[in-house]
Design a protein around this motif. Structure first.
Motif, PDB file in Angstrom:
ATOM      1  N   LEU A  42       0.851  -1.184   0.000  1.00 56.05           N
ATOM      2  CA  LEU A  42       0.000   0.000   0.000  1.00 56.05           C
ATOM      3  C   LEU A  42       0.888   1.235   0.000  1.00 56.05           C
ATOM      4  O   LEU A  42       1.770   1.378   0.849  1.00 56.05           O
ATOM      5  CB  LEU A  42      -0.923   0.015   1.232  1.00 56.05           C
ATOM      6  CG  LEU A  42      -1.863  -1.177   1.387  1.00 56.05           C
ATOM      7  CD1 LEU A  42      -2.706  -1.010   2.652  1.00 56.05           C
ATOM      8  CD2 LEU A  42      -2.762  -1.334   0.166  1.00 56.05           C
ATOM      9  N   LYS A  43       0.644   2.141  -0.956  1.00 54.24           N
ATOM     10  CA  LYS A  43       1.494   3.326  -1.112  1.00 54.24           C
ATOM     11  C   LYS A  43       0.670   4.598  -0.993  1.00 54.24           C
ATOM     12  O   LYS A  43      -0.337   4.772  -1.692  1.00 54.24           O
ATOM     13  CB  LYS A  43       2.177   3.306  -2.491  1.00 54.24           C
ATOM     14  CG  LYS A  43       3.078   2.115  -2.743  1.00 54.24           C
ATOM     15  CD  LYS A  43       3.695   2.250  -4.128  1.00 54.24           C
ATOM     16  CE  LYS A  43       4.622   1.099  -4.457  1.00 54.24           C
ATOM     17  NZ  LYS A  43       5.224   1.279  -5.796  1.00 54.24           N
ATOM     18  N   SER A  44       1.105   5.498  -0.133  1.00 50.97           N
ATOM     19  CA  SER A  44       0.482   6.811  -0.011  1.00 50.97           C
ATOM     20  C   SER A  44       0.701   7.597  -1.300  1.00 50.97           C
ATOM     21  O   SER A  44       1.822   7.660  -1.812  1.00 50.97           O
ATOM     22  CB  SER A  44       1.096   7.567   1.168  1.00 50.97           C
ATOM     23  OG  SER A  44       0.576   8.871   1.266  1.00 50.97           O
ATOM     24  N   GLN A  45      -0.373   8.186  -1.825  1.00 54.30           N
ATOM     25  CA  GLN A  45      -0.266   8.952  -3.073  1.00 54.30           C
ATOM     26  C   GLN A  45      -0.192  10.452  -2.758  1.00 54.30           C
ATOM     27  O   GLN A  45      -1.195  11.153  -2.679  1.00 54.30           O
ATOM     28  CB  GLN A  45      -1.446   8.634  -3.985  1.00 54.30           C
ATOM     29  CG  GLN A  45      -1.498   7.195  -4.454  1.00 54.30           C
ATOM     30  CD  GLN A  45      -0.271   6.797  -5.256  1.00 54.30           C
ATOM     31  OE1 GLN A  45      -0.098   7.180  -6.416  1.00 54.30           O
ATOM     32  NE2 GLN A  45       0.628   6.016  -4.640  1.00 54.30           N
ATOM     33  N   VAL A  46       1.033  10.899  -2.557  1.00 51.35           N
ATOM     34  CA  VAL A  46       1.324  12.309  -2.320  1.00 51.35           C
ATOM     35  C   VAL A  46       2.412  12.730  -3.298  1.00 51.35           C
ATOM     36  O   VAL A  46       3.077  11.898  -3.911  1.00 51.35           O
ATOM     37  CB  VAL A  46       1.772  12.567  -0.868  1.00 51.35           C
ATOM     38  CG1 VAL A  46       0.630  12.318   0.104  1.00 51.35           C
ATOM     39  CG2 VAL A  46       2.980  11.693  -0.505  1.00 51.35           C
ATOM     40  N   ARG A  58       3.535   0.471   3.016  1.00 51.13           N
ATOM     41  CA  ARG A  58       3.430  -0.659   3.950  1.00 51.13           C
ATOM     42  C   ARG A  58       3.061  -1.935   3.193  1.00 51.13           C
ATOM     43  O   ARG A  58       2.239  -1.912   2.284  1.00 51.13           O
ATOM     44  CB  ARG A  58       2.386  -0.372   5.031  1.00 51.13           C
ATOM     45  CG  ARG A  58       2.651   0.960   5.746  1.00 51.13           C
ATOM     46  CD  ARG A  58       1.919   1.056   7.046  1.00 51.13           C
ATOM     47  NE  ARG A  58       2.212   2.319   7.711  1.00 51.13           N
ATOM     48  CZ  ARG A  58       1.948   2.576   8.972  1.00 51.13           C
ATOM     49  NH1 ARG A  58       1.375   1.650   9.737  1.00 51.13           N
ATOM     50  NH2 ARG A  58       2.241   3.755   9.512  1.00 51.13           N
ATOM     51  N   PHE A  59       3.658  -3.048   3.615  1.00 48.85           N
ATOM     52  CA  PHE A  59       3.371  -4.354   3.038  1.00 48.85           C
ATOM     53  C   PHE A  59       2.358  -5.072   3.929  1.00 48.85           C
ATOM     54  O   PHE A  59       2.486  -5.068   5.159  1.00 48.85           O
ATOM     55  CB  PHE A  59       4.653  -5.171   2.925  1.00 48.85           C
ATOM     56  CG  PHE A  59       5.664  -4.586   1.989  1.00 48.85           C
ATOM     57  CD1 PHE A  59       5.614  -4.840   0.631  1.00 48.85           C
ATOM     58  CD2 PHE A  59       6.660  -3.746   2.469  1.00 48.85           C
ATOM     59  CE1 PHE A  59       6.541  -4.286  -0.238  1.00 48.85           C
ATOM     60  CE2 PHE A  59       7.591  -3.186   1.621  1.00 48.85           C
ATOM     61  CZ  PHE A  59       7.531  -3.457   0.259  1.00 48.85           C
ATOM     62  N   VAL A  60       1.351  -5.667   3.303  1.00 49.41           N
ATOM     63  CA  VAL A  60       0.289  -6.336   4.066  1.00 49.41           C
ATOM     64  C   VAL A  60       0.027  -7.717   3.482  1.00 49.41           C
ATOM     65  O   VAL A  60       0.222  -7.965   2.288  1.00 49.41           O
ATOM     66  CB  VAL A  60      -1.012  -5.504   4.069  1.00 49.41           C
ATOM     67  CG1 VAL A  60      -0.815  -4.195   4.822  1.00 49.41           C
ATOM     68  CG2 VAL A  60      -1.492  -5.221   2.646  1.00 49.41           C
ATOM     69  N   GLN A  61      -0.449  -8.630   4.360  1.00 51.62           N
ATOM     70  CA  GLN A  61      -0.649 -10.026   3.982  1.00 51.62           C
ATOM     71  C   GLN A  61      -2.109 -10.403   3.794  1.00 51.62           C
ATOM     72  O   GLN A  61      -2.413 -11.409   3.163  1.00 51.62           O
ATOM     73  CB  GLN A  61      -0.036 -10.936   5.053  1.00 51.62           C
ATOM     74  CG  GLN A  61       1.458 -10.728   5.263  1.00 51.62           C
ATOM     75  CD  GLN A  61       2.278 -11.220   4.093  1.00 51.62           C
ATOM     76  OE1 GLN A  61       1.852 -12.108   3.349  1.00 51.62           O
ATOM     77  NE2 GLN A  61       3.451 -10.640   3.904  1.00 51.62           N
ATOM     78  N   ALA A  88      -2.876   0.375  -4.070  1.00 50.64           N
ATOM     79  CA  ALA A  88      -2.618  -1.020  -3.695  1.00 50.64           C
ATOM     80  C   ALA A  88      -1.993  -1.706  -4.902  1.00 50.64           C
ATOM     81  O   ALA A  88      -2.543  -1.686  -6.004  1.00 50.64           O
ATOM     82  CB  ALA A  88      -3.916  -1.715  -3.300  1.00 50.64           C
ATOM     83  N   GLU A  89      -0.849  -2.327  -4.700  1.00 55.12           N
ATOM     84  CA  GLU A  89      -0.081  -2.871  -5.824  1.00 55.12           C
ATOM     85  C   GLU A  89       0.519  -4.222  -5.456  1.00 55.12           C
ATOM     86  O   GLU A  89       0.865  -4.468  -4.296  1.00 55.12           O
ATOM     87  CB  GLU A  89       1.023  -1.881  -6.201  1.00 55.12           C
ATOM     88  CG  GLU A  89       1.742  -2.187  -7.489  1.00 55.12           C
ATOM     89  CD  GLU A  89       2.696  -1.069  -7.870  1.00 55.12           C
ATOM     90  OE1 GLU A  89       2.422  -0.371  -8.866  1.00 55.12           O
ATOM     91  OE2 GLU A  89       3.705  -0.869  -7.162  1.00 55.12           O
ATOM     92  N   ALA A  90       0.647  -5.073  -6.453  1.00 53.41           N
ATOM     93  CA  ALA A  90       1.261  -6.383  -6.231  1.00 53.41           C
ATOM     94  C   ALA A  90       2.727  -6.230  -5.858  1.00 53.41           C
ATOM     95  O   ALA A  90       3.384  -5.257  -6.234  1.00 53.41           O
ATOM     96  CB  ALA A  90       1.125  -7.234  -7.497  1.00 53.41           C
ATOM     97  N   ARG A  91       3.240  -7.183  -5.096  1.00 51.11           N
ATOM     98  CA  ARG A  91       4.650  -7.151  -4.721  1.00 51.11           C
ATOM     99  C   ARG A  91       5.518  -7.688  -5.862  1.00 51.11           C
ATOM    100  O   ARG A  91       5.043  -8.433  -6.731  1.00 51.11           O
ATOM    101  CB  ARG A  91       4.882  -7.967  -3.448  1.00 51.11           C
ATOM    102  CG  ARG A  91       4.194  -7.384  -2.229  1.00 51.11           C
ATOM    103  CD  ARG A  91       4.633  -8.051  -0.951  1.00 51.11           C
ATOM    104  NE  ARG A  91       6.048  -7.833  -0.674  1.00 51.11           N
ATOM    105  CZ  ARG A  91       6.646  -8.157   0.477  1.00 51.11           C
ATOM    106  NH1 ARG A  91       5.939  -8.706   1.461  1.00 51.11           N
ATOM    107  NH2 ARG A  91       7.934  -7.934   0.649  1.00 51.11           N
TER     108      ARG A  91
END
Length: 418
Positions: A42-46, A58-61, A88-91
């Motif tokens: 998950l990446k903040s879009q700023v 942050r990486f989430v499972q 939200a993006e794939a690893r």
């Protein structure tokens, strides 16, 4: 105009630059219907850098972790900017990371290819290994291969980087960009290339030729607060237009624009046409429609109190619907008002609140007339022009025509004064 990462990747995808499966998230509830399999990032879009170190990536499972992480990201300001969207993006398992960029060098008046074999978040190391190739003529694969070689790449990496650079240049030219950057450009163990992050700066003066990019001026959707999860509601300070005074006195032109780039470009063009500017109000570029109109109202009211202003040039680049609101805001100020002795008129404003304004009982409109020039790069300008019929408002679609008219009106006003 600087684009957010997810917006830049939309343009990357259009020209065939490989990007990972992703999904913009504006509400926490959207995470329950994520189209990307876990684990995800998950990446903040700023617009500012340093998101990772600030806690904006942050990486989430799973979904539970994703909701908690997104809640924290939405509430986290990075250099005073709160994200309205999370990507939200794939690893991706990267074996190597490169830096690639194409920037318009205004001093050389040429595009410059830049690259580093040490891409990623270590800026000091990246810059230390950055190589440059100036495009003295049109682009050719030779320039791309030359940069890849200077970066120290070999074999298939030279070919792969050259293809990516060629597609970046295609985007650079087609969209009139000042900058297109990929950092990092990742390479997997199988030799697959992937743009993991991107940055794009659009030339403000070229936006009228690329109306498809105007949708990037605003977040994907306007989310009413009643539908926004409580955890994502963030109170930010109200935005106000910024005043930029001219160094030299004696001008009679006031300028109002959205964004420093567009405003300063307009200023430079007027100076080239021998226009004399008194000052400018700059509206925050990343404003929502409501905030933009509110700031415009404040700027107009303040501009009318500035002594010696004879011509006001409003240069707003935004979506068509917002352009109509901009025109309506100006119309409210220019329409003649009929008042009676002892009356106080309550005038509705498009800012969302009514403001009580004391009016003169016997106004003398010709005593200190203001000429207005407004530039709105919309497809059909005629309805807006018709709404200003009979008023001292000149509407234009092209910036240069609007600038020339502004300078001409300024010159006429100076002659009347003398």
């Amino acid at each position: 105009m600087d684009l957010l990462e997810y917006q830049a990747k939309e343009l990357f995808h259009q020209v065939g630059i490989p990007v990972l499966p992703s999904q913009p998230i504006a509400k926490l509830s959207e995470l329950k219907h994520l189209h990307i399999p876990y684990p995800v990032v998950l990446k903040s879009q700023v617009h500012s850098g340093g998101r990772g170190r600030a806690g904006g990536i942050r990486f989430v499972q799973n979904t539970i972790d994703a909701v908690a992480a997104a809640q924290a990201i939405f509430s986290l300001p990075i250099l005073k900017e709160y994200p309205e969207v999370i990507l939200a993006e794939a690893r991706y398992d990267a074996q190597e990371e490169f830096f690639l960029s194409i920037v318009l060098d205004y001093q050389l008046q040429r595009p410059v290819l830049m690259g580093s074999a040490k891409g990623g978040i270590d800026v000091e190391t990246l810059l230390k290994h950055t190589q440059k190739v100036v495009l003295h003529q049109g682009f050719s694969p030779f320039y791309a291969r030359r940069l890849a070689t200077k970066m120290g790449l070999q074999g298939r990496l030279i070919h792969g980087v050259s293809i990516i650079l060629e597609k970046m240049y295609q985007l650079f030219i087609e969209k009139d960009l000042d900058l297109v950057e990929i950092n990092p450009l990742a390479v997997s163990s199988s030799g697959e290339f992937m743009a993991l992050d991107g940055k794009i700066t659009v030339n403000d003066m070229a936006l009228s030729r690329h109306l498809d990019l105007l949708s990037f001026l605003k977040p994907r959707v306007d989310q009413p607060s009643s539908q926004t999860p409580q955890a994502t509601i963030v109170t930010t300070p109200p935005q106000k237009p910024c005043w930029l005074p001219a160094r030299e006195k004696g001008g009679n032109i006031g300028l109002i624009g959205n964004g420093f780039g567009l405003t300063l470009s307009s200023w430079d063009l007027m100076l080239e046409q021998k226009g004399e500017i008194l000052g400018a109000f700059v509206i925050e570029e990343k404003s929502s429609s409501k905030s933009l109109i509110k700031q415009l109202g404040i700027a107009i009211e303040k501009m009318l109190t500035v002594p010696d202003i004879k011509v006001i040039f409003i240069n707003i680049v935004t979506k068509h619907q917002t352009s109509e609101l901009v025109a309506q805001a100006l119309l409210d100020y220019c329409q003649p008002l009929v008042v009676t002795s002892g009356s106080e008129e309550r005038l509705p404003r498009p800012t969302g609140s009514n403001s009580t304004r004391q009016r003169l009982i016997t106004p003398s409109p010709m005593e200190n007339p203001i000429e207005w020039v407004i530039r709105l790069p919309v497809d059909d300008l005629q309805p807006i022009e018709e709404s200003f019929s009979g008023l001292s408002v000149n509407c234009f679609k092209e910036m240069m025509e609007a600038v020339k008219k502004t300078v001409a009106l300024s010159s006429q006003a100076s002659k009347r004064k003398s």
